[in-house]
Design a protein around this motif. Structure first.
Motif, PDB file in Angstrom:
ATOM      1  N   UNK A  79     -20.193  46.158 -26.417  1.00 49.64           N
ATOM      2  CA  UNK A  79     -21.049  45.256 -27.182  1.00 49.64           C
ATOM      3  C   UNK A  79     -22.132  44.710 -26.270  1.00 49.64           C
ATOM      4  N   UNK A  80     -23.329  44.428 -26.797  1.00 50.74           N
ATOM      5  CA  UNK A  80     -24.429  43.960 -25.962  1.00 50.74           C
ATOM      6  C   UNK A  80     -24.108  42.708 -25.164  1.00 50.74           C
ATOM      7  N   UNK A  81     -23.286  41.856 -25.658  1.00 48.35           N
ATOM      8  CA  UNK A  81     -22.967  40.631 -24.930  1.00 48.35           C
ATOM      9  C   UNK A  81     -21.466  40.494 -24.785  1.00 48.35           C
ATOM     10  N   UNK A  82     -20.923  41.029 -23.707  1.00 52.80           N
ATOM     11  CA  UNK A  82     -19.487  40.976 -23.452  1.00 52.80           C
ATOM     12  C   UNK A  82     -19.129  39.600 -22.924  1.00 52.80           C
ATOM     13  N   UNK A 103     -21.282  40.298 -19.015  1.00 50.94           N
ATOM     14  CA  UNK A 103     -22.166  39.915 -20.108  1.00 50.94           C
ATOM     15  C   UNK A 103     -23.222  40.995 -20.266  1.00 50.94           C
ATOM     16  N   UNK A 104     -24.205  40.755 -21.130  1.00 54.94           N
ATOM     17  CA  UNK A 104     -25.219  41.768 -21.393  1.00 54.94           C
ATOM     18  C   UNK A 104     -26.061  42.081 -20.170  1.00 54.94           C
ATOM     19  N   UNK A 133     -23.609  49.747 -13.572  1.00 50.40           N
ATOM     20  CA  UNK A 133     -23.871  50.231 -14.924  1.00 50.40           C
ATOM     21  C   UNK A 133     -25.330  49.985 -15.279  1.00 50.40           C
ATOM     22  N   UNK A 134     -25.913  50.929 -15.984  1.00 45.68           N
ATOM     23  CA  UNK A 134     -27.274  50.792 -16.485  1.00 45.68           C
ATOM     24  C   UNK A 134     -27.231  50.763 -18.010  1.00 45.68           C
ATOM     25  N   UNK A 135     -27.873  49.756 -18.609  1.00 43.70           N
ATOM     26  CA  UNK A 135     -27.879  49.606 -20.064  1.00 43.70           C
ATOM     27  C   UNK A 135     -28.996  50.451 -20.669  1.00 43.70           C
ATOM     28  N   UNK A 136     -28.629  51.320 -21.614  1.00 43.56           N
ATOM     29  CA  UNK A 136     -29.595  52.166 -22.301  1.00 43.56           C
ATOM     30  C   UNK A 136     -29.452  51.988 -23.803  1.00 43.56           C
ATOM     31  N   UNK A 137     -30.556  52.074 -24.513  1.00 44.36           N
ATOM     32  CA  UNK A 137     -30.521  51.997 -25.968  1.00 44.36           C
ATOM     33  C   UNK A 137     -30.102  53.358 -26.515  1.00 44.36           C
ATOM     34  N   UNK A 138     -29.149  53.344 -27.454  1.00 47.86           N
ATOM     35  CA  UNK A 138     -28.755  54.611 -28.068  1.00 47.86           C
ATOM     36  C   UNK A 138     -29.508  54.818 -29.377  1.00 47.86           C
ATOM     37  N   UNK A 139     -29.292  55.956 -29.988  1.00 44.40           N
ATOM     38  CA  UNK A 139     -30.046  56.318 -31.190  1.00 44.40           C
ATOM     39  C   UNK A 139     -29.833  55.343 -32.337  1.00 44.40           C
ATOM     40  N   UNK A 140     -28.662  54.713 -32.385  1.00 43.60           N
ATOM     41  CA  UNK A 140     -28.364  53.786 -33.469  1.00 43.60           C
ATOM     42  C   UNK A 140     -28.867  52.380 -33.233  1.00 43.60           C
ATOM     43  N   UNK A 199     -27.946  50.478 -30.715  1.00 43.30           N
ATOM     44  CA  UNK A 199     -27.000  49.726 -29.898  1.00 43.30           C
ATOM     45  C   UNK A 199     -27.265  49.913 -28.418  1.00 43.30           C
ATOM     46  N   UNK A 200     -26.410  49.341 -27.609  1.00 45.81           N
ATOM     47  CA  UNK A 200     -26.549  49.436 -26.158  1.00 45.81           C
ATOM     48  C   UNK A 200     -25.414  50.257 -25.582  1.00 45.81           C
ATOM     49  N   UNK A 201     -25.777  51.220 -24.750  1.00 43.57           N
ATOM     50  CA  UNK A 201     -24.805  52.079 -24.093  1.00 43.57           C
ATOM     51  C   UNK A 201     -24.893  51.841 -22.594  1.00 43.57           C
TER      52      UNK A 201
END
Length: 403
Positions: free
Chosen positions: A21-24, A64-65, A258-265, A267-269
């Protein structure tokens, strides 16, 4: 092993990833801050308590995010404090203890500068000696003379090579298993013209320090890694610091990046970036260390126990030139950065560094009486927002070194 060409070790390797989730905000023990503090007798207890609380608040709430873990150490006349929060690995949810290794990125430059300045003291390198004299044929024949001192303070004008895609671009991680041979790494940008006449501007980049790596090897007849180990790491007693070479792993206990990337839907991967061949940075950014080792190194360096006092002055001297493509004055010295958080406030000297998943730094007064070391596993370590004044790292720095 010396490297003189690019070798792709695993061209089809794919980064490991984990979706969160974007904000753990875990309520488990791994999300709480583990800290220890001791206020010194000469300091008012209220001031020491306030600083400890500010430091603890700055690293609270992880993962966290913006970050998955943080480790911080502060030392001063008023307080000695260390704290850690978050998880070393989001798969195992293991809590950070505060003694885990991490990738230090460009903090490596301070170590490289220390080795080079020792060699200057020993007259094996001359500050006014040129790259052309020491390493004939390395630079294109039409380039002007570049001095050793200009490599150290980023005023060489040498163009750097583009060794990776831009952050967040489709091919941002395609080179993570590519090994760069040192000479090829240095020469990667030499198809381009000089950025400016050497000594007239300052442009912070990796190129000068990778050339210094080659110079160190040339004048000593040993590898850069051997010289770094014997002249700095072993001399200071840094038991958890080393150069990984082409090893993509981090030895021993360490935090995952970890690097946060936007996925096709939408969300954050999070992509696990822990395994990465650091030869693309070499003498400018491949070091692995801990916050305790960085604190020890900072104390020894500023006290003159690493670089002789005569040469140490260069690490606290910023060249009087403007920055590249700007009228702003230079802020980098030989291996360090001049830091003034508020106008007319105290001056600190330090260095920051970033690799994907890792943002770290240290800063101290010139007399070494007050210092801060941090390592944050940022999920956007190459983004400007990660180091903005209101970011987590901005709050850590202000809590430790601000008024």
């Amino acid at each position: 092993m010396r490297r003189n060409r690019i070798a792709v070790l695993a061209a089809t390797a794919v980064a490991l990833s984990v979706t969160v989730a974007p904000a753990v905000a875990s309520a488990s023990a791994s999300a709480s801050v583990s800290a220890s503090a001791s206020s010194l007798p000469s300091a008012p207890a209220s001031a020491a308590s306030a600083k400890a609380a500010a430091l603890q608040q700055a690293i609270a709430g992880l993962p966290a995010a913006d970050a998955t873990a943080a480790q911080v150490r502060y030392k001063g006349d008023d307080l000695r404090w260390s704290g850690a929060t978050g998880q070393v690995d989001l798969r195992t949810h293991k809590a950070v203890k505060g003694d885990e290794r991490f990738r230090a990125g460009s903090i490596t430059k301070t170590f490289t500068a220390a080795v080079a300045l020792q060699l200057v003291h020993e007259k094996k390198l001359d500050l006014d000696g040129t790259v052309q004299q020491y390493l004939p044929g390395l630079l294109p024949a039409h380039y002007p003379d570049v001095k050793v001192r200009q490599l150290l303070d980023y005023t060489s004008g040498l163009p750097g090579g583009d060794t990776r895609e831009a952050p967040k671009s489709p091919g941002w991680d395609k080179s993570r298993y590519t090994t760069w041979y040192h000479r090829a790494l240095v020469q990667a940008g030499f198809g381009k013209p000089m950025e400016f006449t050497p000594g007239t501007r300052q442009h912070y980049s990796n190129i000068g320090y990778n050339v210094l790596g080659l110079l160190i090897e040339k004048v000593t007849g040993r590898t850069y890694e051997q010289e770094l180990r014997d002249r700095v790491i072993n001399r200071v007693g840094l038991k958890d610091t080393y150069s990984p070479g082409a090893d993509t792993r981090i030895k021993g206990r360490h935090t995952h990046g970890y690097e946060a990337l936007k996925d096709a839907g939408g969300g954050t991967r999070l992509v696990d970036t822990t395994e990465w061949d650091q030869s693309e940075t070499w003498a400018s950014g491949d070091l692995i260390t801990t916050t305790a080792d960085l604190e020890r190194f900072t104390s020894a360096l500023f006290a003159g126990r690493v670089v002789p006092q005569q040469e140490l002055k260069l690490m606290f001297t910023v060249p009087k030139v403007p920055t590249y493509e700007s009228a702003k004055p230079a802020v980098y010295s030989s291996g360090l950065t001049r830091i003034q958080l508020v106008k007319d406030g105290p001056v600190y000297w330090g260095k920051s560094g970033s690799r994907y998943g890792y943002l770290s730094g240290f800063g101290a007064t010139q007399d070494g009486a007050r210092s801060l070391v941090y390592s944050v596993n940022s999920t956007d370590a190459k983004g400007d927002a990660a180091t903005a004044p209101d970011s987590r790292i901005g709050r850590i720095i202000m809590a430790g070194l601000g008024r």
